[in-house]
Design a protein around this motif. Structure first.
Motif, PDB file in Angstrom:
ATOM      1  N   UNK A  14       0.831  -1.207   0.000  1.00 41.82           N
ATOM      2  CA  UNK A  14       0.000   0.000   0.000  1.00 41.82           C
ATOM      3  C   UNK A  14       0.864   1.254   0.000  1.00 41.82           C
ATOM      4  N   UNK A  15       0.343   2.300  -0.611  1.00 42.85           N
ATOM      5  CA  UNK A  15       1.040   3.586  -0.567  1.00 42.85           C
ATOM      6  C   UNK A  15       0.721   4.231   0.780  1.00 42.85           C
ATOM      7  N   UNK A  16       1.476   5.248   1.143  1.00 39.15           N
ATOM      8  CA  UNK A  16       1.217   5.944   2.407  1.00 39.15           C
ATOM      9  C   UNK A  16      -0.202   6.513   2.426  1.00 39.15           C
ATOM     10  N   UNK A  17      -0.626   7.023   1.274  1.00 33.48           N
ATOM     11  CA  UNK A  17      -1.981   7.592   1.159  1.00 33.48           C
ATOM     12  C   UNK A  17      -3.053   6.554   1.446  1.00 33.48           C
ATOM     13  N   UNK A  18      -2.869   5.360   0.883  1.00 39.38           N
ATOM     14  CA  UNK A  18      -3.829   4.278   1.091  1.00 39.38           C
ATOM     15  C   UNK A  18      -3.852   3.848   2.551  1.00 39.38           C
ATOM     16  N   UNK A  19      -2.660   3.792   3.162  1.00 41.16           N
ATOM     17  CA  UNK A  19      -2.574   3.404   4.567  1.00 41.16           C
ATOM     18  C   UNK A  19      -3.309   4.416   5.432  1.00 41.16           C
ATOM     19  N   UNK A  20      -3.112   5.685   5.124  1.00 35.68           N
ATOM     20  CA  UNK A  20      -3.758   6.760   5.884  1.00 35.68           C
ATOM     21  C   UNK A  20      -5.276   6.689   5.719  1.00 35.68           C
ATOM     22  N   UNK A  21      -5.711   6.438   4.484  1.00 39.90           N
ATOM     23  CA  UNK A  21      -7.142   6.324   4.158  1.00 39.90           C
ATOM     24  C   UNK A  21      -7.766   5.177   4.962  1.00 39.90           C
ATOM     25  N   UNK A  22      -7.071   4.049   4.974  1.00 36.80           N
ATOM     26  CA  UNK A  22      -7.534   2.847   5.680  1.00 36.80           C
ATOM     27  C   UNK A  22      -7.651   3.126   7.179  1.00 36.80           C
ATOM     28  N   UNK A  23      -6.639   3.819   7.707  1.00 37.00           N
ATOM     29  CA  UNK A  23      -6.606   4.172   9.113  1.00 37.00           C
ATOM     30  C   UNK A  23      -7.809   5.044   9.469  1.00 37.00           C
ATOM     31  N   UNK A  24      -8.069   6.051   8.629  1.00 37.38           N
ATOM     32  CA  UNK A  24      -9.199   6.964   8.843  1.00 37.38           C
ATOM     33  C   UNK A  24     -10.524   6.219   8.791  1.00 37.38           C
ATOM     34  N   UNK A  25     -10.624   5.292   7.829  1.00 39.93           N
ATOM     35  CA  UNK A  25     -11.848   4.520   7.668  1.00 39.93           C
ATOM     36  C   UNK A  25     -12.161   3.743   8.944  1.00 39.93           C
ATOM     37  N   UNK A  26     -11.147   3.037   9.466  1.00 41.09           N
ATOM     38  CA  UNK A  26     -11.366   2.238  10.674  1.00 41.09           C
ATOM     39  C   UNK A  26     -11.640   3.112  11.891  1.00 41.09           C
ATOM     40  N   UNK A  27     -11.029   4.283  11.905  1.00 43.66           N
ATOM     41  CA  UNK A  27     -11.244   5.223  13.003  1.00 43.66           C
ATOM     42  C   UNK A  27     -12.722   5.637  13.025  1.00 43.66           C
ATOM     43  N   UNK A  28     -13.237   6.019  11.840  1.00 41.27           N
ATOM     44  CA  UNK A  28     -14.655   6.413  11.727  1.00 41.27           C
ATOM     45  C   UNK A  28     -15.564   5.244  12.073  1.00 41.27           C
TER      46      UNK A  28
END
Length: 191
Positions: free
Chosen positions: A46-60
């Motif tokens: 995963x790219x850093x952007x994808x990792x960040x997106x995934x992290x945000x998704x799980x946070x929400x």
């Protein structure tokens, strides 16, 4: 008759469910390992952007959970941890250690703040439970682990800034003032 996308999804879900139920233990284990490997490779690529997106998704996702769902998740994770082998527990411990070491100062600070808020929001009962858990955890440590912990705390103290040392001093001062007379009379060894 043509099925709607929802009906197709439902049918596929049911089919997968039956397929999984009919698997032997060996097949289930093999599938589990394959999935684990695939997921690992996928996350690594995963790219850093994808990792960040995934992290945000799980946070929400976690924020939107009901209290009941949070409780269920907590119970599930508890059972899952209890069912791990010693080897798996050790592996998990190592992963968490590496993950913490790879955090930026900002992330460490964020985590610290989160834990602080979490503790403040606990009920007295939960705080007591946590205290008991930590106490039993310490009692169950081997001498080697206790020594390791001692060394770690020593290094941590040496690496503290003057500001952090001052904060720590203030914290212990407040903690001492908030103790009852009975607690003050007990001899407590400092950390």
């Amino acid at each position: 008759m043509k099925l709607s996308p929802e009906e197709r999804k439902e049918r596929k879900r049911e089919s997968n469910k039956r397929y999984l139920q009919n698997m032997t233990e060996e097949q289930k284990e093999k599938r589990k390992e394959t999935t684990k490997e695939y997921s690992k490779r996928y996350r690594q690529n995963m790219t850093e952007g994808q990792k960040e997106e995934r992290k945000e998704y799980f946070k929400r996702y976690r924020q939107n959970m009901t209290e009941e769902q949070k409780e269920e998740r907590k119970e599930y994770l508890k059972r899952r941890y209890q069912n791990l082998t010693e080897e798996q527990k050790e592996e998990l411990k190592e992963n968490n250690k590496r993950r913490y070491q790879n955090m930026t100062e900002g992330q460490k600070e964020e985590r610290k703040e989160y834990n602080k808020r979490r503790y403040q929001n606990m009920t007295k009962e939960q705080k007591e439970e946590l205290k008991e858990y930590k106490k039993s955890r310490y009692q169950n440590m081997t001498e080697e682990q206790k020594e390791e912990r001692k060394e770690y705390n020593k290094r941590r103290l040496q690496n503290m800034t003057e500001e952090q040392k001052e904060e720590r001093k203030e914290y212990y001062k407040r903690r001492y003032q908030n103790r009852t007379e009975e607690q003050k009379n007990k001899t407590i060894t400092p950390h």
